[in-house]
Design a protein around this motif. Structure first.
Motif, mmCIF file in Angstrom:
data_model
loop_
_atom_site.group_PDB
_atom_site.id
_atom_site.type_symbol
_atom_site.label_atom_id
_atom_site.label_comp_id
_atom_site.label_asym_id
_atom_site.label_seq_id
_atom_site.Cartn_x
_atom_site.Cartn_y
_atom_site.Cartn_z
ATOM 1 N N ALA A 91 -17.314 -7.564 -17.154
ATOM 2 C CA ALA A 91 -18.167 -7.544 -18.361
ATOM 3 C C ALA A 91 -18.919 -5.953 -18.571
ATOM 4 C CB ALA A 91 -19.207 -8.488 -18.382
ATOM 5 N N TYR A 92 -19.120 -5.560 -17.888
ATOM 6 C CA TYR A 92 -19.763 -4.090 -17.872
ATOM 7 C C TYR A 92 -18.714 -3.377 -18.045
ATOM 8 C CZ TYR A 92 -21.715 0.332 -16.085
ATOM 9 O OH TYR A 92 -22.240 1.770 -16.078
ATOM 10 N N ALA A 121 -22.652 -11.736 -21.302
ATOM 11 C CA ALA A 121 -23.349 -10.914 -22.334
ATOM 12 C C ALA A 121 -24.199 -9.888 -21.922
ATOM 13 C CB ALA A 121 -24.123 -11.990 -23.190
ATOM 14 N N ILE A 122 -25.059 -9.990 -20.834
ATOM 15 C CA ILE A 122 -25.898 -9.071 -20.159
ATOM 16 C C ILE A 122 -25.052 -7.911 -19.703
ATOM 17 C CG2 ILE A 122 -27.339 -8.565 -18.443
ATOM 18 C CD1 ILE A 122 -28.296 -11.631 -18.616
ATOM 19 N N GLY A 123 -23.594 -8.210 -19.011
ATOM 20 C CA GLY A 123 -22.918 -7.149 -18.495
ATOM 21 C C GLY A 123 -22.386 -6.236 -19.655
ATOM 22 N N ILE A 124 -21.979 -6.972 -20.647
ATOM 23 C CA ILE A 124 -21.381 -6.214 -21.781
ATOM 24 C C ILE A 124 -22.733 -5.098 -22.472
ATOM 25 C CG2 ILE A 124 -20.913 -6.191 -24.372
ATOM 26 C CD1 ILE A 124 -19.162 -8.795 -23.589
ATOM 27 N N ASN A 178 -15.191 -12.362 -29.119
ATOM 28 C CA ASN A 178 -13.854 -12.581 -28.541
ATOM 29 C C ASN A 178 -13.521 -12.003 -26.946
ATOM 30 O OD1 ASN A 178 -11.018 -13.121 -29.414
ATOM 31 N ND2 ASN A 178 -10.743 -10.844 -29.332
ATOM 32 N N ASP A 179 -14.038 -10.796 -26.957
ATOM 33 C CA ASP A 179 -13.457 -10.119 -25.814
ATOM 34 C C ASP A 179 -14.495 -10.320 -24.539
ATOM 35 O OD1 ASP A 179 -11.724 -9.051 -27.486
ATOM 36 O OD2 ASP A 179 -11.820 -7.012 -26.348
ATOM 37 N N VAL A 180 -15.590 -11.177 -24.721
ATOM 38 C CA VAL A 180 -16.250 -11.468 -23.541
ATOM 39 C C VAL A 180 -15.497 -12.606 -22.559
ATOM 40 C CG1 VAL A 180 -17.225 -13.730 -24.593
ATOM 41 C CG2 VAL A 180 -18.574 -12.457 -22.739
ATOM 42 N N ALA A 181 -14.276 -13.137 -23.379
ATOM 43 C CA ALA A 181 -13.446 -13.868 -22.730
ATOM 44 C C ALA A 181 -12.863 -13.263 -21.633
ATOM 45 C CB ALA A 181 -12.534 -14.655 -23.729
ATOM 46 N N ASN A 182 -12.405 -12.048 -21.777
ATOM 47 C CA ASN A 182 -11.988 -11.397 -20.819
ATOM 48 C C ASN A 182 -12.446 -11.185 -19.376
ATOM 49 O OD1 ASN A 182 -9.518 -10.677 -22.450
ATOM 50 N ND2 ASN A 182 -10.845 -8.717 -23.615
ATOM 51 N N ALA A 183 -13.853 -11.481 -19.434
ATOM 52 C CA ALA A 183 -14.673 -11.358 -18.292
ATOM 53 C C ALA A 183 -14.881 -12.668 -17.709
ATOM 54 C CB ALA A 183 -15.891 -10.573 -18.414
ATOM 55 N N ILE A 184 -15.038 -13.604 -18.778
ATOM 56 C CA ILE A 184 -15.665 -14.955 -18.267
ATOM 57 C C ILE A 184 -14.570 -15.814 -18.120
ATOM 58 C CG2 ILE A 184 -17.802 -14.769 -19.342
ATOM 59 C CD1 ILE A 184 -17.231 -16.437 -21.377
ATOM 60 N N LEU A 195 -10.096 -9.631 -11.629
ATOM 61 C CA LEU A 195 -11.449 -9.370 -12.339
ATOM 62 C C LEU A 195 -11.919 -7.811 -11.790
ATOM 63 C CD1 LEU A 195 -13.765 -12.467 -12.521
ATOM 64 C CD2 LEU A 195 -13.117 -11.094 -14.178
ATOM 65 N N LEU A 196 -11.577 -7.813 -10.481
ATOM 66 C CA LEU A 196 -12.021 -6.404 -9.709
ATOM 67 C C LEU A 196 -10.927 -5.617 -10.140
ATOM 68 C CD1 LEU A 196 -13.751 -5.104 -8.101
ATOM 69 C CD2 LEU A 196 -12.165 -5.882 -6.088
ATOM 70 N N ALA A 197 -9.716 -5.837 -10.321
ATOM 71 C CA ALA A 197 -8.839 -4.796 -10.696
ATOM 72 C C ALA A 197 -8.990 -4.208 -12.009
ATOM 73 C CB ALA A 197 -7.417 -5.227 -10.520
ATOM 74 N N ALA A 198 -9.136 -5.252 -13.009
ATOM 75 C CA ALA A 198 -9.237 -4.851 -14.491
ATOM 76 C C ALA A 198 -10.848 -4.200 -14.554
ATOM 77 C CB ALA A 198 -9.209 -5.979 -15.513
ATOM 78 N N ALA A 199 -11.850 -4.540 -13.850
ATOM 79 C CA ALA A 199 -13.150 -3.870 -14.039
ATOM 80 C C ALA A 199 -13.089 -2.522 -13.508
ATOM 81 C CB ALA A 199 -14.106 -4.437 -13.090
ATOM 82 N N THR A 200 -12.098 -2.366 -12.319
ATOM 83 C CA THR A 200 -12.134 -0.829 -11.682
ATOM 84 C C THR A 200 -11.373 0.052 -12.802
ATOM 85 O OG1 THR A 200 -11.935 -1.820 -9.386
ATOM 86 C CG2 THR A 200 -11.085 0.383 -10.121
ATOM 87 N N TRP A 201 -10.393 -0.518 -13.269
ATOM 88 C CA TRP A 201 -9.543 0.501 -14.274
ATOM 89 C C TRP A 201 -10.279 0.755 -15.542
ATOM 90 C CZ3 TRP A 201 -6.729 4.102 -15.154
ATOM 91 C CH2 TRP A 201 -6.242 4.222 -16.540
#
Length: 422
Positions: free
Chosen positions: A23-24, A313-316, A276-282, A97-103
């Protein structure tokens, strides 16, 4: 099943941490879709954009992010493949999650606007193909995503070019720009209200229990467009400008009017984007929580635990506030020079493309849509108006997003398997 029962709480905690991390990354990279053009056109400062986006992104993510979410983002793989090995689902989603967040965080650091959706989809493809088998991946969906790299930026670019050129011919290239702005801007306002209402209804309010059909969405949007157009006509007609002012001053006054429109469209886009895009994280996080809480049962849909949406939401918002300025600057100032009228054309064309894509089922990246729109506005002034070095780097980052996400997810997947001794 024993793994899930023995390490369930640990898996949920790890997934929550990486879900927040993801989310970050969404906040750091993707919020430029909503705010980059407003900053680039100087309708908003960076600080103002971050403050406004934080409010509307959080509202969209928390209020309209969804009570039920698909555990497999984009239908890339089938949950039935994991029925006998639910622990692989948990490991895979955590790794994704970790892979996508890292990139996303690496890309944000360098100011590259990449697709958060494609990042998580690439990661899911990686772990599914290696962890389960290539048959577990719906490769036709992957083909649609690759096609969207070309289709959506081109569509947004063409629309942006048309919006910009219409404003040039109807307002800026006339003998009396200010008078024509008062005449035509209410129509732009009405159309913007129509498109932004459709975006909000289709992308932002679909999860909060408001069962609005497509036809009803269009009726609501048309009604609101008419109201906004009339209000705009009244307000603009009351604005006091010096009729004897030279053309440059008239241009500045017209740009001020478009600046107000920019801020309004940016708020709507931020709300729709957050929802819409919060779903990518949650989504992947919800999959892990669902598998653990059910004792190993794998389902295609998962009810969200009460704490998941606020976490996303907080992470975003934190990602936006701490790292978002880099991508905002790229979209807003590095690709081409934007004024409020140019930025409005880009924002409106991006929103229109989102509506068209939602109606046709076309896979879409809001990032690529917005960048395509900005390119269209730049091209309207000639190829020399574009910073081709920046454009090249952006396109390269798009192409490598899927394979980088997949590669990182495979590495993290096997690390998790070895940690839990599978």
């Amino acid at each position: 099943m024993d793994i899930i029962q023995s390490y369930g709480l640990i898996l949920v905690i790890i997934a929550a941490v990486f879900g927040f991390f993801m989310a970050y990354g969404v906040g750091a990279n993707d919020v430029a879709n909503a705010m980059g053009t407003s900053v680039g056109s100087k309708a908003l400062t960076i600080k103002q954009a971050i403050f406004i986006a934080a409010i509307f992104e959080f509202a969209g993510a928390y209020l309209a992010g969804g009570s039920v979410t698909s555990t497999i983002r984009g239908g890339i793989t089938d949950a039935s493949f994991f029925v006998d090995t639910p622990e692989l689902m948990a490991y895979g989603m955590i790794a994704a999650l970790l892979a996508a967040a890292t990139w996303l965080i690496v890309a944000s650091y360098f100011g590259w606007p990449v697709s958060t959706t494609h990042s998580i989809v690439g990661a899911i493809i990686g772990f599914a193909a290696v962890g389960v088998g290539v048959d577990a991946v719906h490769w036709d969906k992957v083909g649609g995503i690759v096609g969207s790299w070309v289709v959506t930026p081109m569509l947004a670019g063409v629309l942006a070019y048309m919006f910009f050129m219409s404003a040039q011919r109807l307002i800026f290239d006339t003998d009396n720009p200010l008078a024509n702005a008062k005449k035509y801007v209410p129509f732009y306002m009405g159309f913007a209200a129509f498109v932004m209402t459709l975006v909000t209804v289709q992308k932002g309010l679909k999860h909060i229990g408001l069962h609005i059909s497509t036809a009803e969405g269009y009726y609501i949007s048309l009604a609101l467009a008419a109201v906004v157009g009339v209000i705009g006509k009244v307000v603009i007609s009351k604005l006091k400008f010096d009729p004897a002012a030279d053309k440059k001053m008239q241009f500045n006054n017209v740009e001020r009017i478009f600046g107000v429109l920019m801020i309004t469209t940016a708020c709507c886009m931020a709300f729709a984007h957050g929802s819409n895009d919060v779903a990518n994280a949650i989504g992947p996080l919800a999959a892990v929580v669902s598998v653990v809480s059910s004792g190993g049962e794998v389902a295609g849909k998962a009810q969200l635990a009460w704490w998941i949406l606020p976490l996303g939401a907080i992470g975003i918002v934190i990602g936006l506030a701490t790292l978002g300025a880099r991508v905002i600057k790229t979209v807003g100032t590095a690709i081409t020079h934007l004024t409020p009228s140019r930025g409005f054309a880009a924002e409106l064309s991006a929103a229109s493309t989102v509506v068209i894509a939602s109606g046709t089922g076309l896979p879409i990246s809001t990032t690529q849509t917005l960048v395509g729109a900005v390119l269209g506005v730049g091209l309207a002034r000639g190829i020399a108006a574009l910073n081709l070095g920046v454009v090249r780097n952006i396109f390269i980052s798009w192409v490598i997003t899927l394979p980088v996400g997949a590669g990182l997810a495979i590495v993290f997947f096997f690390i998790l398997k070895s940690i839990f001794s599978i």
